[in-house]
Design a protein around this motif. Structure first.
Motif, PDB file in Angstrom:
ATOM      1  N   ALA A 193      -7.489  32.427   1.844  1.00 34.19           N
ATOM      2  CA  ALA A 193      -8.800  31.863   1.523  1.00 34.19           C
ATOM      3  C   ALA A 193      -9.754  32.952   1.038  1.00 34.19           C
ATOM      4  O   ALA A 193     -10.546  32.735   0.104  1.00 34.19           O
ATOM      5  N   SER A 194      -9.684  34.132   1.655  1.00 36.22           N
ATOM      6  CA  SER A 194     -10.564  35.231   1.239  1.00 36.22           C
ATOM      7  C   SER A 194     -10.277  35.668  -0.192  1.00 36.22           C
ATOM      8  O   SER A 194     -11.205  35.908  -0.979  1.00 36.22           O
ATOM      9  N   LEU A 195      -8.989  35.762  -0.541  1.00 29.88           N
ATOM     10  CA  LEU A 195      -8.637  36.203  -1.886  1.00 29.88           C
ATOM     11  C   LEU A 195      -8.987  35.151  -2.935  1.00 29.88           C
ATOM     12  O   LEU A 195      -9.486  35.481  -4.025  1.00 29.88           O
ATOM     13  N   TRP A 196      -8.731  33.881  -2.623  1.00 32.76           N
ATOM     14  CA  TRP A 196      -9.114  32.825  -3.566  1.00 32.76           C
ATOM     15  C   TRP A 196     -10.631  32.716  -3.679  1.00 32.76           C
ATOM     16  O   TRP A 196     -11.164  32.428  -4.763  1.00 32.76           O
ATOM     17  N   ALA A 197     -11.331  32.939  -2.575  1.00 31.09           N
ATOM     18  CA  ALA A 197     -12.797  32.920  -2.617  1.00 31.09           C
ATOM     19  C   ALA A 197     -13.324  33.998  -3.555  1.00 31.09           C
ATOM     20  O   ALA A 197     -14.352  33.805  -4.230  1.00 31.09           O
ATOM     21  N   ALA A 198     -12.624  35.144  -3.599  1.00 29.05           N
ATOM     22  CA  ALA A 198     -13.037  36.210  -4.508  1.00 29.05           C
ATOM     23  C   ALA A 198     -12.969  35.751  -5.958  1.00 29.05           C
ATOM     24  O   ALA A 198     -13.887  36.005  -6.752  1.00 29.05           O
ATOM     25  N   ILE A 256     -13.141  32.689  -7.132  1.00 28.34           N
ATOM     26  CA  ILE A 256     -14.201  31.708  -7.378  1.00 28.34           C
ATOM     27  C   ILE A 256     -15.562  32.391  -7.471  1.00 28.34           C
ATOM     28  O   ILE A 256     -16.373  32.098  -8.362  1.00 28.34           O
ATOM     29  N   TRP A 257     -15.816  33.332  -6.554  1.00 31.14           N
ATOM     30  CA  TRP A 257     -17.102  34.025  -6.553  1.00 31.14           C
ATOM     31  C   TRP A 257     -17.312  34.821  -7.832  1.00 31.14           C
ATOM     32  O   TRP A 257     -18.394  34.763  -8.436  1.00 31.14           O
ATOM     33  N   TRP A 258     -16.296  35.517  -8.308  1.00 28.85           N
ATOM     34  CA  TRP A 258     -16.503  36.346  -9.493  1.00 28.85           C
ATOM     35  C   TRP A 258     -16.606  35.507 -10.764  1.00 28.85           C
ATOM     36  O   TRP A 258     -17.242  35.924 -11.727  1.00 28.85           O
ATOM     37  N   LEU A 259     -16.031  34.316 -10.767  1.00 26.20           N
ATOM     38  CA  LEU A 259     -16.272  33.390 -11.882  1.00 26.20           C
ATOM     39  C   LEU A 259     -17.729  32.922 -11.862  1.00 26.20           C
ATOM     40  O   LEU A 259     -18.381  32.830 -12.911  1.00 26.20           O
ATOM     41  N   LEU A 260     -18.244  32.644 -10.667  1.00 24.05           N
ATOM     42  CA  LEU A 260     -19.654  32.284 -10.538  1.00 24.05           C
ATOM     43  C   LEU A 260     -20.549  33.458 -10.934  1.00 24.05           C
ATOM     44  O   LEU A 260     -21.560  33.274 -11.640  1.00 24.05           O
ATOM     45  N   ALA A 261     -20.164  34.668 -10.498  1.00 25.26           N
ATOM     46  CA  ALA A 261     -20.946  35.853 -10.846  1.00 25.26           C
ATOM     47  C   ALA A 261     -20.985  36.067 -12.359  1.00 25.26           C
ATOM     48  O   ALA A 261     -21.997  36.515 -12.906  1.00 25.26           O
ATOM     49  N   LEU A 262     -19.874  35.756 -13.029  1.00 23.25           N
ATOM     50  CA  LEU A 262     -19.846  35.855 -14.490  1.00 23.25           C
ATOM     51  C   LEU A 262     -20.920  34.967 -15.104  1.00 23.25           C
ATOM     52  O   LEU A 262     -21.648  35.384 -16.024  1.00 23.25           O
ATOM     53  N   ALA A 263     -21.040  33.744 -14.599  1.00 22.68           N
ATOM     54  CA  ALA A 263     -22.071  32.838 -15.101  1.00 22.68           C
ATOM     55  C   ALA A 263     -23.468  33.384 -14.804  1.00 22.68           C
ATOM     56  O   ALA A 263     -24.373  33.313 -15.659  1.00 22.68           O
ATOM     57  N   LEU A 264     -23.656  33.956 -13.600  1.00 23.05           N
ATOM     58  CA  LEU A 264     -24.963  34.519 -13.251  1.00 23.05           C
ATOM     59  C   LEU A 264     -25.353  35.649 -14.199  1.00 23.05           C
ATOM     60  O   LEU A 264     -26.509  35.755 -14.620  1.00 23.05           O
ATOM     61  N   VAL A 265     -24.380  36.486 -14.535  1.00 26.69           N
ATOM     62  CA  VAL A 265     -24.650  37.622 -15.430  1.00 26.69           C
ATOM     63  C   VAL A 265     -24.914  37.138 -16.856  1.00 26.69           C
ATOM     64  O   VAL A 265     -25.854  37.596 -17.524  1.00 26.69           O
ATOM     65  N   LEU A 266     -24.101  36.201 -17.319  1.00 28.52           N
ATOM     66  CA  LEU A 266     -24.244  35.718 -18.695  1.00 28.52           C
ATOM     67  C   LEU A 266     -25.595  35.045 -18.930  1.00 28.52           C
ATOM     68  O   LEU A 266     -26.174  35.159 -20.020  1.00 28.52           O
ATOM     69  N   ALA A 325     -12.348  44.147  -8.637  1.00 21.99           N
ATOM     70  CA  ALA A 325     -10.999  44.398  -9.160  1.00 21.99           C
ATOM     71  C   ALA A 325      -9.924  44.266  -8.087  1.00 21.99           C
ATOM     72  O   ALA A 325      -8.854  43.686  -8.342  1.00 21.99           O
ATOM     73  N   VAL A 326     -10.168  44.784  -6.892  1.00 16.26           N
ATOM     74  CA  VAL A 326      -9.130  44.811  -5.852  1.00 16.26           C
ATOM     75  C   VAL A 326      -8.725  43.407  -5.391  1.00 16.26           C
ATOM     76  O   VAL A 326      -7.536  43.062  -5.421  1.00 16.26           O
ATOM     77  N   PRO A 327      -9.663  42.545  -4.950  1.00 15.54           N
ATOM     78  CA  PRO A 327      -9.215  41.221  -4.489  1.00 15.54           C
ATOM     79  C   PRO A 327      -8.679  40.345  -5.616  1.00 15.54           C
ATOM     80  O   PRO A 327      -7.743  39.558  -5.390  1.00 15.54           O
ATOM     81  N   VAL A 328      -9.240  40.474  -6.819  1.00 13.95           N
ATOM     82  CA  VAL A 328      -8.735  39.678  -7.948  1.00 13.95           C
ATOM     83  C   VAL A 328      -7.313  40.109  -8.305  1.00 13.95           C
ATOM     84  O   VAL A 328      -6.425  39.279  -8.520  1.00 13.95           O
ATOM     85  N   PHE A 329      -7.075  41.426  -8.340  1.00 15.39           N
ATOM     86  CA  PHE A 329      -5.735  41.938  -8.626  1.00 15.39           C
ATOM     87  C   PHE A 329      -4.756  41.495  -7.540  1.00 15.39           C
ATOM     88  O   PHE A 329      -3.640  41.063  -7.837  1.00 15.39           O
ATOM     89  N   VAL A 376     -24.939  35.337   1.338  1.00 17.72           N
ATOM     90  CA  VAL A 376     -23.646  34.700   1.039  1.00 17.72           C
ATOM     91  C   VAL A 376     -22.942  35.447  -0.091  1.00 17.72           C
ATOM     92  O   VAL A 376     -21.726  35.691  -0.028  1.00 17.72           O
ATOM     93  N   PHE A 377     -23.696  35.836  -1.114  1.00 18.61           N
ATOM     94  CA  PHE A 377     -23.110  36.610  -2.213  1.00 18.61           C
ATOM     95  C   PHE A 377     -22.538  37.930  -1.692  1.00 18.61           C
ATOM     96  O   PHE A 377     -21.486  38.387  -2.140  1.00 18.61           O
ATOM     97  N   GLY A 378     -23.242  38.535  -0.738  1.00 18.56           N
ATOM     98  CA  GLY A 378     -22.747  39.777  -0.155  1.00 18.56           C
ATOM     99  C   GLY A 378     -21.465  39.574   0.623  1.00 18.56           C
ATOM    100  O   GLY A 378     -20.528  40.376   0.532  1.00 18.56           O
ATOM    101  N   ILE A 379     -21.406  38.489   1.402  1.00 21.44           N
ATOM    102  CA  ILE A 379     -20.185  38.177   2.157  1.00 21.44           C
ATOM    103  C   ILE A 379     -19.020  37.949   1.202  1.00 21.44           C
ATOM    104  O   ILE A 379     -17.905  38.441   1.420  1.00 21.44           O
ATOM    105  N   LEU A 380     -19.269  37.215   0.119  1.00 23.60           N
ATOM    106  CA  LEU A 380     -18.218  36.929  -0.854  1.00 23.60           C
ATOM    107  C   LEU A 380     -17.793  38.165  -1.639  1.00 23.60           C
ATOM    108  O   LEU A 380     -16.726  38.176  -2.252  1.00 23.60           O
TER     109      LEU A 380
END
Length: 285
Positions: A87-92, A94-104, A270-274, A122-126
């Motif tokens: 769950a932690s790795l999959w959450a990463a 999902i979170w970084w896809l959301l972060a991509l939208a936040l940055v864009l 990079a680490v959890p996504v990889f 919550v963003f920090g936990i993720l």
């Protein structure tokens, strides 16, 4: 400034490599937990906690959460497919896809989280929790048959991130003209971005030749490119939060380099996504 950065890097890089290969599993887990606690301490600023006592409690809460997860998992070094770790790795992801939208869509995207400490926490936990489990699961990759296989994998991801950062800096200085994300990080360019990817491809090839990474070349290429892209996103996301917090560096723990988050921001993505791609998507076990 440059001198202190070089001296610190020359000291830290051998220490990091030594920790990867020489620390036993428990020692590595404790070291990573401490790094995550320091990262949580610095994230307190990004979340809007200016009080030192509040940030200390935040760091302690992070350490307690990670320690609790460790102690409630049986034989955590082989717990990749337990629900909490998966769950932690999959959450990463999902979170970084959301972060991509936040940055864009920054700065308009900040309107719905700028005033919310809860969301920023919550963003920090993720960011921090999946990073912790990504580090541990990669380090324990193949541990039963070879104690150093996971260390090679982690070193590989770190080299990818360092290559992406160094290549982007070099190509950006030499050829940079077109801004990558001017509202988030004005110094980054598209030329630097593609230069970083090119450098990552070179590192991938060199490691594939010299290091014992027994994975299909196409699988390695896909995981490496996605991890490199995630590392850029991790850097941009922290820059976005620092811009909102009105600070230049997340801290001053590392002379010439700022804070812990300033050094691991790319790795937190990079680490959890990889790890998720390599171990859960492609099932490279």
């Amino acid at each position: 400034m440059l001198k202190s950065r070089l001296i610190t890097a020359l000291i830290l890089i051998p220490l990091v490599i030594a920790a990867l290969f020489w620390l036993p599993p428990v020692g590595f887990a404790i070291t990573t937990l401490v790094i995550c606690m320091l990262a949580a301490w610095e994230w307190g600023q990004l979340a809007g906690f200016s009080s030192r006592s509040q940030r200390i409690w935040l760091a302690l809460a992070c350490g307690f959460l990670l320690a609790l997860m460790l102690f409630t998992l049986p034989a955590y070094q082989r717990a990749l497919h337990l629900p909490q770790v998966e769950a932690s790795l999959w959450a990463a992801v999902i979170w970084w896809l959301l972060a991509l939208a936040l940055v864009l869509f920054y700065p308009s995207s900040a309107r719905w989280w700028r005033e919310s400490r809860v969301l920023r926490l919550v963003f920090g936990i993720l960011t921090i929790v999946p990073f912790f489990w990504g580090m541990l699961t990669l380090r324990q990759f193949g541990y039963e048959t070879n104690h150093y296989t996971g260390a090679w994998w982690l070193l590989y991801v770190m080299f990818l991130v360092w290559a992406a950062d160094s290549g982007a800096y070099l190509f950006g200085r030499l050829f940079g003209k077109h801004k990558l994300a001017p509202r988030v990080s004005p110094g980054k360019t598209w030329e630097g971005f593609f230069g970083g990817l090119l450098t990552c491809a070179l590192i991938s090839w060199l490691f594939g030749v010299a290091a014992p990474l027994t994975v299909a070349p196409l699988t390695l290429l896909i995981c490496s490119l996605v991890a490199a892209l995630a590392s850029v996103l991790g850097d941009l996301t922290e820059s976005m939060f620092k811009r909102e917090a009105g600070i230049k560096d997340s801290g001053n723990l590392i002379p010439g380099h700022g804070g812990i988050l300033d050094r691991i921001d790319s790795l937190t993505a990079a680490v959890p996504v990889f790890a998720c791609l390599l171990l859960l998507v492609f099932r490279t076990l």
